[in-house]
Scaffold this motif. Structure first.
Motif: not given
Length: 131
Positions: A32-45, A72-76
């Motif tokens: 659940f948490s990973v899905e939310i993280i991926r969705q947030a990352a997908g919203l960010s430009k 995501i981690h590699s560019r965060m």
């Protein structure tokens, strides 16, 4: 991981729903948490950043991103907000953690005092008056 979490993902949650989510098995909470993280990352430009306090919650989020979302981690970036009141051990830990897991993407911020006190709340005025 044969568990369907799609029915748990939505834009807003009631307190009752949050309490129910807390009862889910660990595997579902992670997914659940990973899905939310991926969705947030997908919203960010833009470049993403993790607000890192060094506490358990920010460590768990950092760990989830590193283990399940290495892309995501590699560019965060990891931003530690040094408020100036941390214990020395906490500062050492946050800096060591940031260097080990984020390298040059670890940033530490420090507070800057205002030249003029712009305090709106009485409790803040009392705290500043104690200096």
């Amino acid at each position: 991981m044969g568990i369907d979490i799609s029915r748990y993902i939505k834009p807003r949650y009631t307190f009752e729903e949050i309490i129910e989510h807390q009862k889910l098995p660990l595997e579902m909470k992670e997914r659940f948490s990973v899905e939310i993280i991926r969705q947030a990352a997908g919203l960010s430009k833009h470049n993403m950043a993790l607000a890192f306090s060094g506490g358990k919650d920010s460590q768990v989020v950092s760990d989830l991103i590193e283990r399940f979302c290495p892309d995501i981690h590699s560019r965060m970036y990891c931003v530690f907000g040094n408020t100036g009141v941390e214990f020395p051990e906490s500062l050492r830990f946050a800096r060591k953690y940031g260097a080990e897991y984020y390298g040059g993407r670890f940033k530490e911020t420090k507070p800057v005092l205002l030249q003029n006190d712009e305090l709106r709340y009485e409790f803040a005025k009392k705290i500043v008056a104690q200096r």
